[in-house]
Design an enzyme around this catalytic site. Structure first.
Site, PDB file in Angstrom:
ATOM      1  CE  LYS A   1      -3.479  -2.661  -0.201  1.00 46.05           C
ATOM      2  NZ  LYS A   1      -4.227  -3.343   0.819  1.00 46.05           N
TER       3      LYS A   1
HETATM    4  C1  LIG Z   1      -5.206  -4.539   1.094  1.00 44.88           C
HETATM    5  C2  LIG Z   1      -6.651  -4.372   1.234  1.00 44.88           C
HETATM    6  C3  LIG Z   1      -7.346  -4.750   2.390  1.00 44.88           C
HETATM    7  C4  LIG Z   1      -6.706  -5.522   3.498  1.00 44.88           C
HETATM    8  O1  LIG Z   1      -5.589  -4.920   4.050  1.00 44.88           O
HETATM    9  P1  LIG Z   1      -4.650  -5.724   5.044  1.00 44.88           P
HETATM   10  O2  LIG Z   1      -3.937  -4.624   5.772  1.00 44.88           O
HETATM   11  O3  LIG Z   1      -3.720  -6.540   4.186  1.00 44.88           O
HETATM   12  O4  LIG Z   1      -5.476  -6.560   5.923  1.00 44.88           O
HETATM   13  C5  LIG Z   1      -8.693  -4.457   2.487  1.00 44.88           C
HETATM   14  N1  LIG Z   1      -9.349  -3.850   1.495  1.00 44.88           N
HETATM   15  C6  LIG Z   1      -8.735  -3.500   0.340  1.00 44.88           C
HETATM   16  C7  LIG Z   1      -9.525  -2.821  -0.729  1.00 44.88           C
HETATM   17  C8  LIG Z   1      -7.376  -3.769   0.165  1.00 44.88           C
HETATM   18  O5  LIG Z   1      -6.778  -3.445  -0.978  1.00 44.88           O
END
Ligand SMILES: *Cc1c(COP(=O)(O)O)cnc(C)c1O
Length: 253
Positions: free
Chosen positions: A145
């Site tokens: 992210k």
């Molecule tokens: C990455 C992601 C998540 C989950 O995030 P984590 O921190 O890996 O649990 C949830 N929703 C979306 C849209 C994502 O891209």
């Protein structure tokens, strides 16, 4: 720092965004028999958090120009059982939050923004995470992210009651108040989890957050370059959006 950045009143740091979505669904009071509407174009967790609490996910289709959930499609899927809306700011671009908030007000629904892609993004005059048009917003700091804490996430809200619930669900349902302060005593009042973020993760997050605006301008520069030079159909950015892009999806027939 996330409150300062987004303008939200409260922020609860968590071990990952999936945990954040889970405690947001719990704090929203979502349960078996309820329905929650989300998008099919997302990561698993946006729908899984609905299943974690025994509720039923209902998918509303997207606007093909933005890949974001289409408010007109949401409206078609609202039933007596609908309790929550979980829009996802796909690729970093904010959904049309005013339209979504209007539907929520009309039908008395809770709005949880899945902003895993969208820290640093703006909607109209607000930062994503301000919760100006929602009850809670969930961020992810997974390594892929925009900013990372190794693994991690955060939930923002302007509602003290939701904030207290989020804090309790993050830490085993434990409460320490009244006479219990300054003692070893605590009470468990609901079934909670161990979803805390560690101090090591938070330290990395503090340093990452300071660089967010630099990341954002570089990401927008790259998106602009791709738009001009790739020669492939791509998503459209709406006038209400100033996205901190996380992904650059190309549309292939
Ligand atoms: C990455 C992601 C998540 C989950 O995030 P984590 O921190 O890996 O649990 C949830 N929703 C979306 C849209 C994502 O891209």
């Amino acid at each position: 720092m996330i409150c300062d950045y987004t303008g939200a009143k409260y922020c609860v740091a968590v071990s990952n965004a999936t945990a954040g979505l889970h405690i947001a669904a719990l704090a929203a009071g979502l349960k078996k028999g309820d329905e929650a509407i989300t998008t099919p174009i997302t990561f698993l967790s946006s729908a899984n958090c609905i299943c974690f609490v025994g509720a039923t996910p209902v998918f509303a289709d997207i606007d093909s120009e933005t890949a974001n959930i289409d408010p007109r499609e949401i409206e078609k899927h609202v039933t007596e059982k609908t309790k929550a809306l979980i829009p996802v700011h796909f690729a970093g671009q904010s959904c049309d939050m005013e339209a979504i908030s209007d539907i929520a007000k009309k039908h008395n629904l809770i709005v949880i923004e899945d902003a895993a892609h969208a820290i640093g993004s703006e909607y109209k005059t607000t930062k994503v995470g301000s919760c100006a048009y929602s009850d809670m917003t969930v961020f992810s700091f997974h390594p892929v992210k925009t900013i990372t804490t190794g693994e991690g996430g955060a939930v923002t809200t302007n509602n003290k009651e939701l904030y207290d619930k989020l804090c309790a669900f993050r830490a085993h349902g434990m409460h320490k108040d009244g006479d219990m302060q300054n003692t070893w005593e605590y009470e468990m009042r609901e079934l909670g989890y161990n979803y805390r973020m560690t101090d090591f993760q938070a330290a990395l997050g503090i340093s990452q957050l300071k660089r967010l605006d630099v990341f954002k301008s570089r990401r927008r520069e790259i998106v602009d370059y791709y738009n001009k030079n790739l020669g492939l159909p791509h998503l459209i950015e709406r006038d209400f959006s100033n996205a901190c892009f996380h992904l650059y999806p190309v549309l292939v027939d």
